[in-house]
Design a protein around this motif. Sequence first.
Motif, PDB file in Angstrom:
ATOM      1  N   THR A 104      11.591   8.385 -67.560  1.00  0.00           N
ATOM      2  CA  THR A 104      11.043   7.540 -68.617  1.00  0.00           C
ATOM      3  C   THR A 104       9.665   8.029 -69.058  1.00  0.00           C
ATOM      4  OG1 THR A 104      12.170   5.701 -67.541  1.00  0.00           O
ATOM      5  CG2 THR A 104      10.548   5.155 -69.248  1.00  0.00           C
ATOM      6  N   PRO A 105       9.485   8.445 -70.315  1.00  0.00           N
ATOM      7  CA  PRO A 105       8.156   8.879 -70.779  1.00  0.00           C
ATOM      8  C   PRO A 105       7.138   7.738 -70.662  1.00  0.00           C
ATOM      9  CG  PRO A 105       9.848   9.636 -72.290  1.00  0.00           C
ATOM     10  CD  PRO A 105      10.514   8.681 -71.336  1.00  0.00           C
ATOM     11  N   SER A 106       5.908   8.101 -70.328  1.00  0.00           N
ATOM     12  CA  SER A 106       4.861   7.102 -70.069  1.00  0.00           C
ATOM     13  C   SER A 106       3.572   7.501 -70.774  1.00  0.00           C
ATOM     14  CB  SER A 106       4.629   7.018 -68.554  1.00  0.00           C
ATOM     15  OG  SER A 106       3.592   6.135 -68.241  1.00  0.00           O
ATOM     16  N   CYS A 107       2.891   6.522 -71.363  1.00  0.00           N
ATOM     17  CA  CYS A 107       1.666   6.842 -72.117  1.00  0.00           C
ATOM     18  C   CYS A 107       0.553   5.850 -71.803  1.00  0.00           C
ATOM     19  CB  CYS A 107       1.942   6.850 -73.615  1.00  0.00           C
ATOM     20  SG  CYS A 107       2.372   5.251 -74.323  1.00  0.00           S
ATOM     21  N   CYS A 108      -0.674   6.268 -72.106  1.00  0.00           N
ATOM     22  CA  CYS A 108      -1.827   5.381 -71.955  1.00  0.00           C
ATOM     23  C   CYS A 108      -1.846   4.374 -73.110  1.00  0.00           C
ATOM     24  CB  CYS A 108      -3.122   6.190 -71.922  1.00  0.00           C
ATOM     25  SG  CYS A 108      -3.571   6.908 -73.513  1.00  0.00           S
ATOM     26  N   ILE A 109      -2.875   3.550 -73.144  1.00  0.00           N
ATOM     27  CA  ILE A 109      -2.930   2.467 -74.134  1.00  0.00           C
ATOM     28  C   ILE A 109      -3.184   2.984 -75.548  1.00  0.00           C
ATOM     29  CG2 ILE A 109      -5.377   1.848 -74.092  1.00  0.00           C
ATOM     30  CD1 ILE A 109      -4.272  -1.094 -73.481  1.00  0.00           C
ATOM     31  N   GLY A 110      -3.699   4.207 -75.648  1.00  0.00           N
ATOM     32  CA  GLY A 110      -3.793   4.901 -76.932  1.00  0.00           C
ATOM     33  C   GLY A 110      -4.580   4.166 -78.000  1.00  0.00           C
ATOM     34  N   LYS A 111      -4.168   4.368 -79.237  1.00  0.00           N
ATOM     35  CA  LYS A 111      -4.917   3.827 -80.370  1.00  0.00           C
ATOM     36  C   LYS A 111      -4.782   2.312 -80.502  1.00  0.00           C
ATOM     37  CE  LYS A 111      -5.361   7.987 -83.088  1.00  0.00           C
ATOM     38  NZ  LYS A 111      -5.398   8.582 -84.409  1.00  0.00           N
ATOM     39  N   ALA A 112      -3.905   1.717 -79.690  1.00  0.00           N
ATOM     40  CA  ALA A 112      -3.776   0.256 -79.733  1.00  0.00           C
ATOM     41  C   ALA A 112      -5.073  -0.434 -79.322  1.00  0.00           C
ATOM     42  CB  ALA A 112      -2.639  -0.202 -78.816  1.00  0.00           C
ATOM     43  N   ARG A 113      -5.766   0.115 -78.317  1.00  0.00           N
ATOM     44  CA  ARG A 113      -6.973  -0.551 -77.815  1.00  0.00           C
ATOM     45  C   ARG A 113      -8.139   0.399 -77.565  1.00  0.00           C
ATOM     46  NH1 ARG A 113      -6.468  -5.493 -75.167  1.00  0.00           N
ATOM     47  NH2 ARG A 113      -8.733  -5.442 -75.224  1.00  0.00           N
ATOM     48  N   CYS A 114      -7.938   1.708 -77.616  1.00  0.00           N
ATOM     49  CA  CYS A 114      -8.954   2.643 -77.112  1.00  0.00           C
ATOM     50  C   CYS A 114      -9.572   3.481 -78.227  1.00  0.00           C
ATOM     51  CB  CYS A 114      -8.345   3.551 -76.051  1.00  0.00           C
ATOM     52  SG  CYS A 114      -9.548   4.684 -75.329  1.00  0.00           S
ATOM     53  N   GLU A 115     -10.894   3.465 -78.305  1.00  0.00           N
ATOM     54  CA  GLU A 115     -11.597   4.235 -79.337  1.00  0.00           C
ATOM     55  C   GLU A 115     -11.547   5.732 -79.070  1.00  0.00           C
ATOM     56  OE1 GLU A 115     -15.998   3.915 -79.094  1.00  0.00           O
ATOM     57  OE2 GLU A 115     -15.622   2.722 -77.295  1.00  0.00           O
ATOM     58  N   ALA A 117      -8.855   7.500 -78.117  1.00  0.00           N
ATOM     59  CA  ALA A 117      -7.534   8.107 -78.331  1.00  0.00           C
ATOM     60  C   ALA A 117      -7.593   9.114 -79.478  1.00  0.00           C
ATOM     61  CB  ALA A 117      -6.507   7.030 -78.626  1.00  0.00           C
ATOM     62  N   LEU A 118      -7.189  10.354 -79.186  1.00  0.00           N
ATOM     63  CA  LEU A 118      -7.298  11.441 -80.163  1.00  0.00           C
ATOM     64  C   LEU A 118      -5.977  11.733 -80.865  1.00  0.00           C
ATOM     65  CD1 LEU A 118      -9.571  13.624 -77.903  1.00  0.00           C
ATOM     66  CD2 LEU A 118     -10.273  12.373 -79.932  1.00  0.00           C
ATOM     67  N   TYR A 119      -4.918  11.075 -80.457  1.00  0.00           N
ATOM     68  CA  TYR A 119      -3.639  11.102 -81.177  1.00  0.00           C
ATOM     69  C   TYR A 119      -2.924   9.808 -80.817  1.00  0.00           C
ATOM     70  CZ  TYR A 119      -1.149  12.340 -76.846  1.00  0.00           C
ATOM     71  OH  TYR A 119      -0.613  12.331 -75.579  1.00  0.00           O
ATOM     72  N   ASP A 120      -1.865   9.503 -81.522  1.00  0.00           N
ATOM     73  CA  ASP A 120      -1.155   8.234 -81.299  1.00  0.00           C
ATOM     74  C   ASP A 120      -0.182   8.406 -80.131  1.00  0.00           C
ATOM     75  OD1 ASP A 120       0.245   5.861 -81.387  1.00  0.00           O
ATOM     76  OD2 ASP A 120       0.242   5.758 -83.580  1.00  0.00           O
ATOM     77  N   THR A 121      -0.649   8.093 -78.939  1.00  0.00           N
ATOM     78  CA  THR A 121       0.179   8.282 -77.734  1.00  0.00           C
ATOM     79  C   THR A 121       1.450   7.440 -77.787  1.00  0.00           C
ATOM     80  OG1 THR A 121      -1.085   6.557 -76.591  1.00  0.00           O
ATOM     81  CG2 THR A 121      -1.795   8.821 -76.262  1.00  0.00           C
ATOM     82  N   GLN A 122       1.335   6.217 -78.294  1.00  0.00           N
ATOM     83  CA  GLN A 122       2.500   5.330 -78.330  1.00  0.00           C
ATOM     84  C   GLN A 122       3.573   5.859 -79.278  1.00  0.00           C
ATOM     85  OE1 GLN A 122       0.177   1.823 -79.352  1.00  0.00           O
ATOM     86  NE2 GLN A 122       0.749   0.917 -77.407  1.00  0.00           N
ATOM     87  N   ILE A 168      -2.341  15.991 -73.440  1.00  0.00           N
ATOM     88  CA  ILE A 168      -3.688  15.424 -73.338  1.00  0.00           C
ATOM     89  C   ILE A 168      -4.396  15.585 -74.679  1.00  0.00           C
ATOM     90  CG2 ILE A 168      -5.906  15.526 -72.152  1.00  0.00           C
ATOM     91  CD1 ILE A 168      -4.469  16.653 -69.721  1.00  0.00           C
ATOM     92  N   GLY A 169      -4.867  14.481 -75.235  1.00  0.00           N
ATOM     93  CA  GLY A 169      -5.566  14.519 -76.511  1.00  0.00           C
ATOM     94  C   GLY A 169      -6.828  15.365 -76.426  1.00  0.00           C
ATOM     95  N   THR A 170      -7.083  16.172 -77.470  1.00  0.00           N
ATOM     96  CA  THR A 170      -8.267  17.025 -77.486  1.00  0.00           C
ATOM     97  C   THR A 170      -8.717  17.235 -78.923  1.00  0.00           C
ATOM     98  OG1 THR A 170      -9.198  19.088 -76.617  1.00  0.00           O
ATOM     99  CG2 THR A 170      -6.997  19.222 -77.570  1.00  0.00           C
ATOM    100  N   LYS A 252     -13.356  15.629 -85.193  1.00  0.00           N
ATOM    101  CA  LYS A 252     -12.345  14.993 -86.047  1.00  0.00           C
ATOM    102  C   LYS A 252     -11.050  15.793 -86.157  1.00  0.00           C
ATOM    103  CE  LYS A 252     -15.437  12.288 -88.971  1.00  0.00           C
ATOM    104  NZ  LYS A 252     -15.873  11.984 -90.344  1.00  0.00           N
ATOM    105  N   ASP A 253     -11.086  17.083 -85.789  1.00  0.00           N
ATOM    106  CA  ASP A 253      -9.885  17.923 -85.864  1.00  0.00           C
ATOM    107  C   ASP A 253      -9.148  17.792 -84.531  1.00  0.00           C
ATOM    108  OD1 ASP A 253      -7.931  19.732 -86.454  1.00  0.00           O
ATOM    109  OD2 ASP A 253      -9.240  21.498 -86.478  1.00  0.00           O
ATOM    110  N   THR A 254      -8.291  16.791 -84.437  1.00  0.00           N
ATOM    111  CA  THR A 254      -7.706  16.417 -83.146  1.00  0.00           C
ATOM    112  C   THR A 254      -6.243  16.837 -83.016  1.00  0.00           C
ATOM    113  OG1 THR A 254      -7.103  14.226 -83.960  1.00  0.00           O
ATOM    114  CG2 THR A 254      -9.276  14.455 -82.952  1.00  0.00           C
ATOM    115  N   GLY A 255      -5.794  16.917 -81.775  1.00  0.00           N
ATOM    116  CA  GLY A 255      -4.407  17.255 -81.463  1.00  0.00           C
ATOM    117  C   GLY A 255      -4.184  17.077 -79.977  1.00  0.00           C
ATOM    118  N   VAL A 256      -3.294  17.897 -79.396  1.00  0.00           N
ATOM    119  CA  VAL A 256      -3.010  17.808 -77.956  1.00  0.00           C
ATOM    120  C   VAL A 256      -3.126  19.174 -77.298  1.00  0.00           C
ATOM    121  CG1 VAL A 256      -1.494  15.782 -78.041  1.00  0.00           C
ATOM    122  CG2 VAL A 256      -0.508  18.056 -78.345  1.00  0.00           C
TER     123      VAL A 256
END
Length: 368
Positions: A104-115, A117-122, A168-170, A252-256
Amino acid sequence: FVGVFGYGGGVIGRYSDLPEKYPSIAHFHTIRVNQPASKFYNTDFLRTVCDMWEYRGSGLMNLHGSTGDMVLLGTTTEQLEPIFFELTHELGQDIGGSGSNLRTPSCCIGKARCEYALYDTQALCYELTQYYQDELHRPAFPYKFKFKFDGCPNGCVASIARSDMSFIGTWRDDIRIDQEAVKAYVAGEYVPNAGAHAGRDWGKFDIQKEVIDLCPSKCMAYEDGELKIDNKECVRCMHCINVMPRALKPGKDTGVSILLGAKAPILEGAQMATLIVPFMKAEPPYDNIKEFIEKVWEFWMEEGKNRERLGELMQRFGLPKFLEIIGVPPAPHMVKTPRENPYIFWKEEDVPGGWSRDIKDYRARHKR
């Protein structure tokens, strides 16, 4: 082996060795339930699952396993299909992975709550969960395979240590600096670490001691009231951003960054992931990421031994051969321990003129 119709994974069969002595636990099967991205539940859902499990199972649950699944512990074979029907039809929830398949893939809280987050993990977690349903539910791999999605280098789901493929977002441009906010931290107007270490008097904030000296690549300096960062030396550890969040922000130039091969100690011992793709854009429909995943899987499914995780396959073949097969050019970022191996192996096609040389031509350039 037990399971539900059409699925090869998601149910782990458990039987007592003494069914006559302990008839109530003659069967004690475990069911893994695919958690929602970032584990967002409402209380109505949780109460319904608890009621269903008390009725059809033991009432014992784990939230959450290392992979992330909601784990329902202990039921009998005849209850498996009713449980599966209720989970999927009544609760809109699928069962997770088990066995030699995509877990089962698993992700952090991402852009839902975290400033940070460098990509949309969800979004990426959900997309790959939906896209690779066959790989999730019908085991066809040499062994288990885990995706984990960290929105930034802080790594809240520890993907670098706990997944075969870690996202990993970078960022690849410069860290954004608000020099006025830096001065405010130095002057004590802002609390460092966003107040995370409150409750004790740590003394006046010392930017040299608490930020500059702790930079792992020594790429920072504070001179004449101005913070300077040599961004080409930055290793994206995010320590400075965590300490002074009002003054520093990722670019601002974000990815993984994509890392491969982490695992727990099963055959060869625990391994941390190896950086394979330093930077890749992560934008819907994520075709570039899917293409990379499938190249890795194709090689692993062809060459992997039974119960051999991806990290052990990479170890067996060696990084140069692995990179060649999946079509990724070598880069300095991939070197885990510099200077451990001083040898560089060239291929004949990479050497101008190949291996064979004319001795007269050589002597014309290299006198005795």
